[in-house]
Enzyme design. Structure first.
Site, PDB file in Angstrom:
ATOM      1  N   LEU A   1     -10.904   3.882 -13.093  1.00 52.99           N
ATOM      2  CA  LEU A   1     -10.534   2.513 -13.449  1.00 52.99           C
ATOM      3  C   LEU A   1     -11.572   1.553 -12.890  1.00 52.99           C
ATOM      4  CD1 LEU A   1      -7.017   0.933 -13.286  1.00 52.99           C
ATOM      5  CD2 LEU A   1      -8.970  -0.287 -12.358  1.00 52.99           C
TER       6      LEU A   1
ATOM      7  N   ILE B   1     -12.881  -0.415  -7.724  1.00 54.82           N
ATOM      8  CA  ILE B   1     -13.223   0.779  -8.501  1.00 54.82           C
ATOM      9  C   ILE B   1     -12.313   1.908  -8.034  1.00 54.82           C
ATOM     10  CG2 ILE B   1     -15.039   2.378  -9.201  1.00 54.82           C
ATOM     11  CD1 ILE B   1     -15.478  -0.600 -10.003  1.00 54.82           C
ATOM     12  N   GLU B   2     -11.439   2.360  -8.922  1.00 55.92           N
ATOM     13  CA  GLU B   2     -10.516   3.444  -8.617  1.00 55.92           C
ATOM     14  C   GLU B   2     -11.074   4.728  -9.223  1.00 55.92           C
ATOM     15  OE1 GLU B   2      -7.621   3.311  -6.937  1.00 55.92           O
ATOM     16  OE2 GLU B   2      -7.400   1.139  -6.674  1.00 55.92           O
ATOM     17  N   MET B   3     -11.709   5.528  -8.374  1.00 61.45           N
ATOM     18  CA  MET B   3     -12.409   6.719  -8.848  1.00 61.45           C
ATOM     19  C   MET B   3     -11.422   7.804  -9.273  1.00 61.45           C
ATOM     20  SD  MET B   3     -13.801   7.684  -5.056  1.00 61.45           S
ATOM     21  CE  MET B   3     -12.730   7.496  -3.641  1.00 61.45           C
TER      22      MET B   3
ATOM     23  N   GLY C   1      -9.597   4.892  -4.675  1.00 65.37           N
ATOM     24  CA  GLY C   1      -9.177   6.015  -5.499  1.00 65.37           C
ATOM     25  C   GLY C   1      -7.669   6.055  -5.507  1.00 65.37           C
TER      26      GLY C   1
END
Length: 888
Positions: free
Chosen positions: A245, A341-343, A239
């Site tokens: 993203l 995975i960038e929350m 994150g």
């Protein structure tokens, strides 16, 4: 190759009466300080939108045990597969349902494929076709690599709970996933960071920059998991980016990646992830599809970038897979696919002026930390669904990468529109890399250390049984051959090759370094064999390196024993001897065949040297001539590192056997407390990369530092700030440095050993060597009181990476990089490095220079001189010399 996986224990049990576990307070386990517990918990006090109670680190192990106990018998395995820097357990969870005959057959078919994958990938492909879809696909989900990016761990705990406790027929999705996948979770990759509420681990390392060097225990555990299972796809949960993203990487692309096959699967899988987010009103971005050259989306509400160009593959930069030191990029080189995975965590409502967590036009979507958890959950489940639906094809294409490597196939054409732009960074591989032993190798111990790394990473290595002439060079028996005709040839090239100068092809990177090469940055010499060069040699594959036969040369005429400090192994060995009470001296000038900086030991230390030689594989050489002027060493230099906490540099120093501790110059630090003890009293050397403590509130710190130098305390400085420190302190006038930073500029440079054998810092190095710079830095002025040890060549000095050589770099060619000498008052010694020789645990090749500098600048401590020997004609020459094959 199959031994590790063959040891997997398959528990086939009767499904139990499963019941999901409630993951909520009160937490199980023994409470301990944990920053996770301080996160917003839903009371509304700190985060009125989207809070929930996060599971603290101490409760994770016992909660997993509860889930297993309540779950379907035999479906879930929990293993402690590693420990953190500070000793916290790391938990690996494997969900592999074997309750039905179809599930067992699918697992057996996968095992047949895995057993053959690297040894005979073509046959493995045939076995896969024969399975006709009855196969399981292994997938890897890693959470919490950055300890302050929290919600991925919480989402995965809930997902594990669902997978383990859903009875067959209760959840159709779970049934489908379990029928055709093996799900492996690294539940908290960074236990220290989660407990402490920080990005780094307990050693101060960003673990998502460590997957090539593999210096940290956490990284080693994750790499072992990837090598065991050979995942064709994996997720690394991070994150926070708005909107979420999903990593579809921008240029430049790592040249060791078969980008045609990566693109084939990364594009549709990331699109499936985005579609899943849209079902709850959450937006997403895929950088290669959606970004501009400035590493961002177009201005809100616009379809074009700020410069008028269309976003997408032709221009997108700033979220690349250039560096193999990221987790997913390492998996791309070992498997096929992978994504960070960038929350999203924004609490803002829908806006007409800025991006939010919501999809365009969405007004009702999750927000805050609950949105982050939902995002990770949906990306994970959609990734599992996608790979299960395409299991045979993704496994086949991973095996196709292996097949290409084994066959030595040419790199494939790439890529279909709209990716047929500057996105194919693949190039033809060389034939092999040679890692010599004996002749042509600076350190056999470091050659073995490098080969051990290669073997750990699933790379095939052969050892010469007889001397061989390859590419015009003779190599001794025992030398290592690393052919590029093997499944993991991309990883071989990324780790041993020199890399690529991309300065003319790219404007920026997501993060440095822009170059990485164990072949040029670690302590062994590595030789590239050009493509097409015939290799006619008798060699056998190895699965371990042989123990080196170290020793002490025998000579009745010996006046002392010498150890050149040409490797990290030599430095560790010297420090171990000093800690054991063995006195040494450091030569101040070259003598015989030995350079300045060589360690000398008295003849009476022979027994201790023999033990050290046996442990290290090093050879202590007999010196039978007059001894040079030398600096006594009675103990390992104690180093005060001017920083606020544990750092990567401190970790490296401790790995080398130095006593190194953080000493803060802050106004509230112990060094600045006039009423407390002076921390510097316990140290011999200061290492520093920061500026002089010039604020009025730091007066005590300044006074204590000045007194330390006046009393003979040594100084080691790195970078622009570490150099400027000396001028601000009044220690040296006329010394300055410059750097070309920003945009991820960094890379590998050649440097000339200006000091040669006379330098106590670089005397053990060859005439030219390599180093890494992040950012590119050089000394712009060196006063005549200091001696220059190393310089950049006047031209052709940049090997690989990103350095826009413009007018701001005009003073770099020919500039000094390392200098040493006395301070202005001639009360102490100092050495400055333009680059950081302790950078990220990567440049092991530079560590001996740092160590030599630490010995040279340390406080002068009294010690008896080595005893000379009266030589007589009756004394014999050398009576036993260990084989030269084992190096020095």
């Amino acid at each position: 190759m199959g031994t590790a996986v063959a040891a997997i224990v398959v528990a086939v049990g009767v499904p139990s009466a499963a019941e999901a576990v409630t993951i909520a307070p009160p937490w199980c386990g023994t409470p301990e300080p944990d920053a996770t517990a301080a996160l917003p918990d839903g009371t509304g006090a700190n985060d009125p939108v989207g809070s929930f109670p996060h599971i603290p680190y101490y409760a994770i192990g016992c909660t997993l045990q509860k889930i297993k106990a309540e779950g379907v018998r035999g479906r879930m395995t929990i293993e402690q597969h590693g420990v953190s820097a500070q000793g916290r357990p790391m938990w690996r969870v494997t969900i592999n349902a074997l309750e039905t005959s179809a599930q067992r057959r699918a697992y057996d078919n996968w095992w047949d494929v895995r057993r053959l994958a690297r040894e005979d990938p073509s046959r493995a492909q045939r076995e896969l076709r024969h399975a006709r879809g009855a196969v399981k696909v292994p997938l890897y989900i890693q959470s919490g690599i950055h300890g302050n990016e929290s919600e991925g761990v919480d989402a995965m705990m809930e997902f594990i709970n669902r997978l383990a406790t859903s009875r067959r027929g209760q959840d159709a999705e779970v049934d489908r996933w379990l029928d055709h996948s093996i799900l492996v979770f690294n539940v908290v990759h960074n236990p220290d960071g989660r407990a402490l509420g920080q990005r780094a681990n307990g050693n101060g390392f960003d673990l998502n920059r460590d997957f090539l060097t593999q210096s940290q225990t956490e990284t080693k555990a994750s790499v072992a998991t990837m090598q065991k299972w050979l995942f064709p796809d994996m997720l690394d949960q991070h994150g926070y980016v708005t909107p979420t993203l999903i990593e579809a990487t921008t240029k430049p692309h790592g040249p060791g990646i078969d980008y045609d096959l990566f693109l084939k699967w990364n594009q549709p899988r990331t699109k499936a992830n985005g579609d899943a987010l849209a079902t709850v009103g959450l937006g997403y971005q895929r950088p290669i599809n959606d970004w501009c050259a400035d590493a961002d989306l177009p201005p809100f509400g616009q379809t074009r970038c700020a410069d008028g160009s269309l976003p997408g593959p032709a221009v997108a930069e700033g979220w690349d897979d250039w560096g193999p030191f990221y987790t997913p990029m390492y998996n791309q080189l070992v498997g096929l696919n992978g994504s960070t995975i960038e929350m999203c965590q924004s609490t803002a409502p829908a806006s007409t002026t800025q991006y939010t967590c919501g999809a365009p036009g969405a007004t009702n979507f999750p927000r805050g930390r609950i949105a982050a958890k939902i995002a990770q959950a949906l990306v994970t489940t959609s990734t599992v669904e996608f790979n299960v639906a395409n299991r045979s094809a993704v496994l086949n294409d991973m095996l196709e990468i292996y097949r290409r490597g084994k066959a030595g196939a040419p790199r494939p054409p790439c890529c279909p529109a709209p990716f047929d732009r500057e996105n194919n960074w693949m190039y033809e591989y060389p034939e092999a890399y040679m890692i010599p032993v004996g002749q042509g190798q600076r350190s056999d111990a470091e050659a073995n250390r490098l080969v051990d790394w290669l073997l750990t990473n699933g790379i095939e290595v052969h050892k010469l049984l007889l001397p061989a002439r390859i590419g015009g060079t003779w190599y001794q028996h025992g030398s290592y051959v690393v052919s590029l005709r093997q499944p993991h040839r991309g990883l071989v090239e990324e780790s041993l090759g020199a890399g690529v100068d991309i300065s003319s092809r790219i404007g920026q990177l997501y993060a440095p370094p822009a170059a990485f090469s164990h072949g040029l940055l670690w302590g062994a010499d590595v030789v590239q064999v050009p493509r097409g060069t015939p290799i006619w040699a008798l060699a056998l594959p190895i699965d371990r390196t042989p123990k080196l036969r170290g020793g002490v040369e025998h000579s009745h005429r010996a006046t002392a024993y010498a150890l050149e400090l040409d490797s990290p192994t030599a430095v560790r060995t010297l420090n171990a001897l000093l800690r054991a009470g063995v006195t040494a001296q450091i030569a101040e000038a070259p003598f015989g065949r030995y350079p300045a900086g060589t360690a000398l030991f008295d003849r009476g230390a022979r027994r201790a040297l023999e033990r050290a030689a046996d442990d290290s594989g090093l050879i202590f050489r007999a010196v039978d001539g007059p001894l040079p002027a030398a600096t006594p060493l009675t103990r390992v230099p104690r180093i005060a590192v001017l920083t606020g906490g544990l750092t990567q540099e401190i970790w490296v120093m401790r790995q080398l056997g130095f006593e190194a501790d953080p000493v803060s110059t802050a106004a509230t630090g112990a060094l600045n407390n006039a009423n407390g003890p002076n921390p510097l009293d316990a140290y011999d050397v200061v290492f520093n990369q920061a500026g002089w403590p010039g604020a009025a509130a730091q007066a005590t710190a300044r006074a204590r530092l000045s007194a330390f130098f006046a009393a003979g305390g040594g100084y080691l400085g790195a970078g622009v700030n570490g150099t400027a420190f000396l001028a601000s302190a009044g220690e040296v006038a006329g010394l300055s440095a410059a750097a070309r930073s920003g945009a991820g500029r960094s890379g590998i440079v050649r440097w000339n050993n200006t000091g040669g054998a006379s330098s106590p810092i670089t005397g053990a190095y060859p005439a030219q060597d390599t180093a890494i710079m992040d950012p590119p830095t050089w000394l712009t002025a060196v006063p005549p009181t200091l001696s220059v040890d190393a310089r950049l060549p006047s031209s052709n000095f940049f090997v690989s990476g990103l350095w826009l050589l413009d007018e701001q770099s005009s003073t770099a060619p020919g500039a000094a990089l390392i200098a040493h000498g006395p301070n202005a008052a001639n009360t102490n010694r100092l050495t400055v490095f333009a680059m950081n020789p302790l950078y990220r645990a990567d440049p092991e090749r530079e560590w001996p220079a740092f160590a030599s500098a630490a010995y040279w600048v340390g406080k002068r401590a009294g010690a008896p001189a080595l005893a000379p020997v009266q030589q007589t004609a009756a004394m014999e020459e050398v009576v036993e010399v260990p084989s030269s094959r084992h190096g020095h």
